[in-house]
Design a protein around this motif. Sequence first.
Motif, PDB file in Angstrom:
ATOM      1  N   THR A  39      60.375 -43.300 -29.511  1.00 39.11           N
ATOM      2  CA  THR A  39      59.858 -44.656 -29.712  1.00 39.11           C
ATOM      3  C   THR A  39      60.950 -45.641 -29.323  1.00 39.11           C
ATOM      4  OG1 THR A  39      60.591 -44.765 -32.024  1.00 39.11           O
ATOM      5  CG2 THR A  39      58.359 -43.932 -31.605  1.00 39.11           C
ATOM      6  N   THR A  40      60.552 -46.724 -28.658  1.00 40.44           N
ATOM      7  CA  THR A  40      61.499 -47.759 -28.262  1.00 40.44           C
ATOM      8  C   THR A  40      60.915 -49.125 -28.576  1.00 40.44           C
ATOM      9  OG1 THR A  40      62.494 -46.437 -26.496  1.00 40.44           O
ATOM     10  CG2 THR A  40      62.739 -48.823 -26.337  1.00 40.44           C
ATOM     11  N   PHE A  41      61.656 -49.919 -29.318  1.00 45.29           N
ATOM     12  CA  PHE A  41      61.282 -51.296 -29.631  1.00 45.29           C
ATOM     13  C   PHE A  41      62.236 -52.230 -28.898  1.00 45.29           C
ATOM     14  CE2 PHE A  41      59.944 -48.776 -33.248  1.00 45.29           C
ATOM     15  CZ  PHE A  41      58.700 -49.291 -33.575  1.00 45.29           C
ATOM     16  N   LYS A  52      64.219 -37.032 -40.154  1.00 50.84           N
ATOM     17  CA  LYS A  52      63.663 -37.104 -38.814  1.00 50.84           C
ATOM     18  C   LYS A  52      62.219 -36.591 -38.817  1.00 50.84           C
ATOM     19  CE  LYS A  52      68.005 -36.627 -36.310  1.00 50.84           C
ATOM     20  NZ  LYS A  52      68.739 -35.859 -35.289  1.00 50.84           N
ATOM     21  N   TYR A  53      61.405 -37.200 -37.966  1.00 48.82           N
ATOM     22  CA  TYR A  53      60.032 -36.757 -37.821  1.00 48.82           C
ATOM     23  C   TYR A  53      60.026 -35.493 -36.968  1.00 48.82           C
ATOM     24  CZ  TYR A  53      59.180 -41.530 -39.369  1.00 48.82           C
ATOM     25  OH  TYR A  53      59.169 -42.695 -40.083  1.00 48.82           O
ATOM     26  N   GLN A  54      59.653 -34.359 -37.577  1.00 47.97           N
ATOM     27  CA  GLN A  54      59.683 -33.116 -36.838  1.00 47.97           C
ATOM     28  C   GLN A  54      58.773 -32.088 -37.502  1.00 47.97           C
ATOM     29  OE1 GLN A  54      63.857 -32.511 -37.025  1.00 47.97           O
ATOM     30  NE2 GLN A  54      63.865 -31.784 -39.123  1.00 47.97           N
ATOM     31  N   SER A  87      65.854 -47.436 -30.124  1.00 51.81           N
ATOM     32  CA  SER A  87      65.172 -46.208 -29.721  1.00 51.81           C
ATOM     33  C   SER A  87      65.410 -45.108 -30.752  1.00 51.81           C
ATOM     34  CB  SER A  87      65.670 -45.727 -28.350  1.00 51.81           C
ATOM     35  OG  SER A  87      65.308 -46.650 -27.337  1.00 51.81           O
ATOM     36  N   THR A  88      64.363 -44.352 -31.025  1.00 45.51           N
ATOM     37  CA  THR A  88      64.436 -43.204 -31.930  1.00 45.51           C
ATOM     38  C   THR A  88      63.898 -41.982 -31.203  1.00 45.51           C
ATOM     39  OG1 THR A  88      64.125 -44.595 -33.888  1.00 45.51           O
ATOM     40  CG2 THR A  88      63.692 -42.234 -34.130  1.00 45.51           C
ATOM     41  N   VAL A  89      64.729 -40.970 -31.027  1.00 42.96           N
ATOM     42  CA  VAL A  89      64.315 -39.728 -30.380  1.00 42.96           C
ATOM     43  C   VAL A  89      63.650 -38.840 -31.430  1.00 42.96           C
ATOM     44  CG1 VAL A  89      65.074 -37.689 -29.117  1.00 42.96           C
ATOM     45  CG2 VAL A  89      66.174 -39.902 -28.710  1.00 42.96           C
ATOM     46  N   LEU A  90      62.480 -38.303 -31.106  1.00 39.26           N
ATOM     47  CA  LEU A  90      61.714 -37.477 -32.029  1.00 39.26           C
ATOM     48  C   LEU A  90      61.831 -36.014 -31.621  1.00 39.26           C
ATOM     49  CD1 LEU A  90      58.556 -39.752 -32.134  1.00 39.26           C
ATOM     50  CD2 LEU A  90      60.505 -39.787 -33.681  1.00 39.26           C
TER      51      LEU A  90
END
Length: 393
Positions: free
Chosen positions: A12-14, A28-30, A103-106
């Motif tokens: 996700t990138t804002f 973390k979302y995983q 940015s959040t790397v999933l």
Amino acid sequence: MLSDLSVQLVQTTFSSGNYKLAPISNIKYQDSAGSKVVVGPRQTISLMFRASPYQPESDGSEDQLVQPKVTPEHFTINALRQYIYSNDKPKQLPEPIDLIYSSTVLGDHDGIDCVHSSLQSYILRSQAHRRRNMLRANYPMVPEKFYPALFPLFETFGIDFVLFWTEDGGQGRSGHHSITGIDLGVPYDYVNEALNPPSEGVGRAWLANTINEREMLIHSIANRQSVVNHRNERPLDVTMRMSSVSNDSSTTGSDLGMVEITITIQNHSWRYGYRAELCLISPADLDQLAGEQVRIDYSGPRSAWSWIGKTDFTLVVDSQQSAIVTARIAYMAPGIIDIALWKLRASALEPSSDGEPGSVGVPAARHQYSSKSLECVLHPIMPTFVNVSLSAE
């Protein structure tokens, strides 16, 4: 997307000119294996983020001690007022802003660079396309050649969002979805401020056609579609939190329990400070306020508790700041009670001329096109339950 397609969420990138966004927790979302985030066919997933105003780290150098920039909203007010009332149309462009990318790397995917790649251009083009279509719909009487000198591309509280994904265990298809125009600010029709003529510098209009064109332009802006659909938001909020509980008869002077309540008044407006008059209401007094529609949904007993001591507070809350007061409640028996009984009368104040934080000046001037939130009376819109006990928590 195909109905039988499972996808992995990659990143996700804002992008924003004011906010830094981060996942609402450190978890973390995983998936259970800790390697990927998969969304199956017809499934949904919730990703929660916290937005915080971005403050660059200071290195103490004089280069950072600069005057704050004019906000995009104030730029539009001044430029549009000049466009309407002056014979000299605005030509100066708004100051450029430094976009903040979050940015959040999933899962275990590699990060995607959205700053030093063509993706940055994609994000900007998406915002420009949305902005241009919105301006065409809301300002049909303003030629497009004036858009750059009237309306900055990004507003202060705007956020753009991009979600990157890839197919899970299939042909390796990947893509992204973007959402532009997310606004985290309290909706406020600042454009209407430009419709009020300036105290000086109004261009003379000798011809009737010119006068009529100006009036038609003002009427068109005042009644544009975005205003018709504009949702009314409360510029101030009141929150209550229980601080302490006591049933010491030597303190209370009776067998009643006593609770101290911390009350926070939050001003969400970026434009105005407010003079606020808070009145706390006890359940026994609700019937006297039936005509004001104060908590007509209140179903608690009328004699279970009451505010004691000082119940009226007058204070000034600067824009995007908060103020705290304390009050006390006496209650008959332990249990859960709803204490959201109050009335808040608020009047807007213009920022002081020195521009110092925490300082406000005279009451905001009222004009034909002034916002309705300059003066308002607010009541609770939902209960606030506290669990009072015979022993302090």
